[in-house]
Design a protein around this motif. Structure first.
Motif, PDB file in Angstrom:
ATOM      1  N   SER A 182     -52.695 -83.480 -10.698  1.00 38.90           N
ATOM      2  CA  SER A 182     -52.308 -83.506 -12.114  1.00 38.90           C
ATOM      3  C   SER A 182     -51.635 -84.830 -12.453  1.00 38.90           C
ATOM      4  N   ALA A 183     -50.814 -85.330 -11.517  1.00 39.11           N
ATOM      5  CA  ALA A 183     -50.138 -86.619 -11.717  1.00 39.11           C
ATOM      6  C   ALA A 183     -51.159 -87.754 -11.747  1.00 39.11           C
ATOM      7  N   ILE A 184     -52.154 -87.686 -10.865  1.00 43.68           N
ATOM      8  CA  ILE A 184     -53.206 -88.707 -10.839  1.00 43.68           C
ATOM      9  C   ILE A 184     -53.961 -88.718 -12.158  1.00 43.68           C
ATOM     10  N   SER A 185     -54.308 -87.527 -12.636  1.00 44.67           N
ATOM     11  CA  SER A 185     -55.041 -87.412 -13.895  1.00 44.67           C
ATOM     12  C   SER A 185     -54.248 -88.009 -15.048  1.00 44.67           C
ATOM     13  N   SER A 186     -52.949 -87.716 -15.077  1.00 50.42           N
ATOM     14  CA  SER A 186     -52.080 -88.232 -16.141  1.00 50.42           C
ATOM     15  C   SER A 186     -51.947 -89.751 -16.067  1.00 50.42           C
ATOM     16  N   ASP A 187     -51.760 -90.275 -14.848  1.00 51.31           N
ATOM     17  CA  ASP A 187     -51.613 -91.722 -14.669  1.00 51.31           C
ATOM     18  C   ASP A 187     -52.912 -92.463 -14.999  1.00 51.31           C
ATOM     19  N   ALA A 188     -54.039 -91.868 -14.599  1.00 52.03           N
ATOM     20  CA  ALA A 188     -55.339 -92.490 -14.887  1.00 52.03           C
ATOM     21  C   ALA A 188     -55.589 -92.534 -16.392  1.00 52.03           C
ATOM     22  N   LYS A 189     -55.156 -91.498 -17.074  1.00 52.38           N
ATOM     23  CA  LYS A 189     -55.301 -91.457 -18.533  1.00 52.38           C
ATOM     24  C   LYS A 189     -54.466 -92.549 -19.185  1.00 52.38           C
ATOM     25  N   SER A 190     -53.262 -92.779 -18.640  1.00 46.52           N
ATOM     26  CA  SER A 190     -52.388 -93.832 -19.165  1.00 46.52           C
ATOM     27  C   SER A 190     -53.001 -95.211 -18.945  1.00 46.52           C
ATOM     28  N   VAL A 191     -53.593 -95.409 -17.760  1.00 50.40           N
ATOM     29  CA  VAL A 191     -54.241 -96.690 -17.470  1.00 50.40           C
ATOM     30  C   VAL A 191     -55.397 -96.929 -18.440  1.00 50.40           C
ATOM     31  N   ALA A 192     -56.209 -95.888 -18.653  1.00 49.33           N
ATOM     32  CA  ALA A 192     -57.343 -96.029 -19.570  1.00 49.33           C
ATOM     33  C   ALA A 192     -56.871 -96.347 -20.984  1.00 49.33           C
ATOM     34  N   SER A 193     -55.763 -95.740 -21.387  1.00 49.05           N
ATOM     35  CA  SER A 193     -55.222 -95.973 -22.727  1.00 49.05           C
ATOM     36  C   SER A 193     -54.654 -97.388 -22.860  1.00 49.05           C
ATOM     37  N   ASP A 194     -53.904 -97.822 -21.842  1.00 47.10           N
ATOM     38  CA  ASP A 194     -53.281 -99.150 -21.889  1.00 47.10           C
ATOM     39  C   ASP A 194     -54.317-100.271 -21.789  1.00 47.10           C
ATOM     40  N   SER A 204     -47.636-105.762 -19.716  1.00 50.20           N
ATOM     41  CA  SER A 204     -46.595-105.150 -18.895  1.00 50.20           C
ATOM     42  C   SER A 204     -46.795-103.641 -18.775  1.00 50.20           C
ATOM     43  N   ASN A 205     -47.159-103.004 -19.882  1.00 42.61           N
ATOM     44  CA  ASN A 205     -47.398-101.551 -19.866  1.00 42.61           C
ATOM     45  C   ASN A 205     -48.582-101.198 -18.971  1.00 42.61           C
ATOM     46  N   PHE A 206     -49.625-102.033 -19.029  1.00 44.94           N
ATOM     47  CA  PHE A 206     -50.793-101.792 -18.178  1.00 44.94           C
ATOM     48  C   PHE A 206     -50.426-101.908 -16.709  1.00 44.94           C
ATOM     49  N   VAL A 207     -49.671-102.927 -16.359  1.00 49.42           N
ATOM     50  CA  VAL A 207     -49.279-103.138 -14.961  1.00 49.42           C
ATOM     51  C   VAL A 207     -48.449-101.953 -14.458  1.00 49.42           C
ATOM     52  N   LYS A 208     -47.543-101.455 -15.276  1.00 50.01           N
ATOM     53  CA  LYS A 208     -46.703-100.322 -14.875  1.00 50.01           C
ATOM     54  C   LYS A 208     -47.521 -99.051 -14.660  1.00 50.01           C
ATOM     55  N   SER A 209     -48.412 -98.765 -15.601  1.00 48.12           N
ATOM     56  CA  SER A 209     -49.223 -97.547 -15.471  1.00 48.12           C
ATOM     57  C   SER A 209     -50.198 -97.657 -14.303  1.00 48.12           C
ATOM     58  N   TYR A 210     -50.711 -98.868 -14.068  1.00 43.14           N
ATOM     59  CA  TYR A 210     -51.627 -99.089 -12.950  1.00 43.14           C
ATOM     60  C   TYR A 210     -50.906 -98.848 -11.620  1.00 43.14           C
ATOM     61  N   ASN A 211     -49.705 -99.387 -11.480  1.00 43.12           N
ATOM     62  CA  ASN A 211     -48.942 -99.207 -10.253  1.00 43.12           C
ATOM     63  C   ASN A 211     -48.571 -97.747 -10.030  1.00 43.12           C
ATOM     64  N   SER A 212     -48.267 -97.049 -11.101  1.00 38.77           N
ATOM     65  CA  SER A 212     -47.960 -95.628 -10.996  1.00 38.77           C
ATOM     66  C   SER A 212     -49.174 -94.853 -10.493  1.00 38.77           C
ATOM     67  N   LEU A 213     -50.355 -95.245 -10.946  1.00 37.31           N
ATOM     68  CA  LEU A 213     -51.589 -94.607 -10.499  1.00 37.31           C
ATOM     69  C   LEU A 213     -51.849 -94.887  -9.024  1.00 37.31           C
ATOM     70  N   MET A 214     -51.545 -96.100  -8.582  1.00 43.17           N
ATOM     71  CA  MET A 214     -51.723 -96.436  -7.173  1.00 43.17           C
ATOM     72  C   MET A 214     -50.831 -95.568  -6.284  1.00 43.17           C
ATOM     73  N   ASP A 215     -49.638 -95.282  -6.769  1.00 41.05           N
ATOM     74  CA  ASP A 215     -48.707 -94.436  -6.011  1.00 41.05           C
ATOM     75  C   ASP A 215     -49.200 -92.995  -5.940  1.00 41.05           C
ATOM     76  N   SER A 216     -49.565 -92.451  -7.089  1.00 45.52           N
ATOM     77  CA  SER A 216     -49.936 -91.043  -7.135  1.00 45.52           C
ATOM     78  C   SER A 216     -51.271 -90.752  -6.458  1.00 45.52           C
ATOM     79  N   SER A 217     -52.177 -91.733  -6.418  1.00 45.91           N
ATOM     80  CA  SER A 217     -53.511 -91.486  -5.866  1.00 45.91           C
ATOM     81  C   SER A 217     -53.639 -91.827  -4.383  1.00 45.91           C
ATOM     82  N   SER A 218     -52.539 -92.181  -3.747  1.00 45.03           N
ATOM     83  CA  SER A 218     -52.607 -92.484  -2.314  1.00 45.03           C
ATOM     84  C   SER A 218     -52.590 -91.191  -1.505  1.00 45.03           C
ATOM     85  N   ASP A 219     -53.322 -91.173  -0.406  1.00 48.15           N
ATOM     86  CA  ASP A 219     -53.340 -90.044   0.525  1.00 48.15           C
ATOM     87  C   ASP A 219     -53.737 -88.733  -0.145  1.00 48.15           C
ATOM     88  N   VAL A 220     -54.929 -88.687  -0.718  1.00 52.11           N
ATOM     89  CA  VAL A 220     -55.434 -87.444  -1.298  1.00 52.11           C
ATOM     90  C   VAL A 220     -56.576 -86.906  -0.435  1.00 52.11           C
TER      91      VAL A 220
END
Length: 266
Positions: A92-104, A146-162
């Motif tokens: 769910s976190a990955i989905s939310s972060d990916a949506k933020s990246v797509a939006s930014d 800056s917003n894109f970089v933050k959301s991208y990094n958040s996605l990298m964190d949440s999508s690791s080790d799935v």
């Protein structure tokens, strides 16, 4: 009545057909009676008990050696699988972060985005003089990046080790895609670190200017477009995984929802 295993019982079976000549039969019956006697007097039970105690002792020694090996060398290690609730939360976190990246990224990838709109605003030159110019709003561009970089990094964190194969594959693709544009991103102050995350140098970004940012993100079929598609694809995969739609995980475990199989027939 007890059974004397030393006694010859063959005469009891002499009247049976072939009884006088079948040594194998009598030998077998004698062995059976001997086993029965062992069961009755408890010696068989003691033998079985001793055998399993030996097996348990060997298993215990093997486990202790394995644990010592794990502590001493760090291998092999037993990984504790995540609970179903924990995996759903992660997807769910990955989905939310990916949506933020797509939006930014969408705000940066469209040439007609308000991020790149020009307007009259005051600019202070090197001498401290303030002038009104019709130009890009550098603060708006800087904030969008800056917003894109933050959301991208958040996605990298949440999508690791799935464990879900599709989600993992799409997350890897997004990371590799960004890495392939390392040179272009570096020109506007965005560096790709070894762990896949992004780092923003705002001074370098401002020095590059809004036009340079626009060129990197808005090129047809360029980085902005590809990242938008990849993030949306990852969002879909993570949403499906959160609903247990994937039939198999990367570890080989089968989930209970077979909708992904049914999709292929629709």
């Amino acid at each position: 009545m007890g059974i004397n295993i030393n006694m010859d019982y063959s005469t009891l079976f002499g009247s049976l057909p072939g009884g006088g000549s079948s040594n194998n039969l009598m030998s077998g019956l004698s062995n059976m009676l001997s086993d029965y006697s062992s069961i009755r007097n408890g010696s068989y039970g003691k033998l079985v008990s001793a055998y399993y105690k030996k097996i348990e002792s060997e298993d215990s020694d093997s486990t202790e050696k394995s644990e010592r090996s794990s502590k001493d060398t760090g291998w092999p290690k037993t990984e504790t699988p995540k609970s179903n609730a924990a995996e759903k939360k992660q997807y769910s976190a990955i989905s939310s972060d990916a949506k933020s990246v797509a939006s930014d990224i969408e705000k940066l990838a469209k040439a007609d985005s308000s991020v790149y709109s020009k307007s009259w605003h005051n600019v202070t030159d090197e001498d401290g003089n303030e002038n009104k110019v019709f130009d890009y709003n550098s603060s708006k561009v800087s904030n969008a990046v800056s917003n894109f970089v933050k959301s991208y990094n958040s996605l990298m964190d949440s999508s690791s080790d799935v464990s879900d194969v599709t989600t993992s594959t799409r997350a890897d693709y997004l990371s590799k895609l960004t890495n392939s544009y390392k040179s272009e991103l570096s020109s506007i102050g965005i560096s790709v670190k070894n762990n896949g995350k992004l780092s923003l140098d705002k001074e370098k970004l401002n020095a590059a200017g809004a036009e340079a940012v626009e060129n990197v993100f808005t090129q047809k079929a360029g980085y902005g477009y590809k990242i938008s598609q990849a993030a949306t694809s990852l969002e879909t995969a993570a949403s499906r995984a959160a609903s247990n739609s994937s039939t198999y995980s990367k570890s080989g475990f089968m989930n209970s929802d077979f909708s992904s199989i049914m999709d292929s027939f629709i």
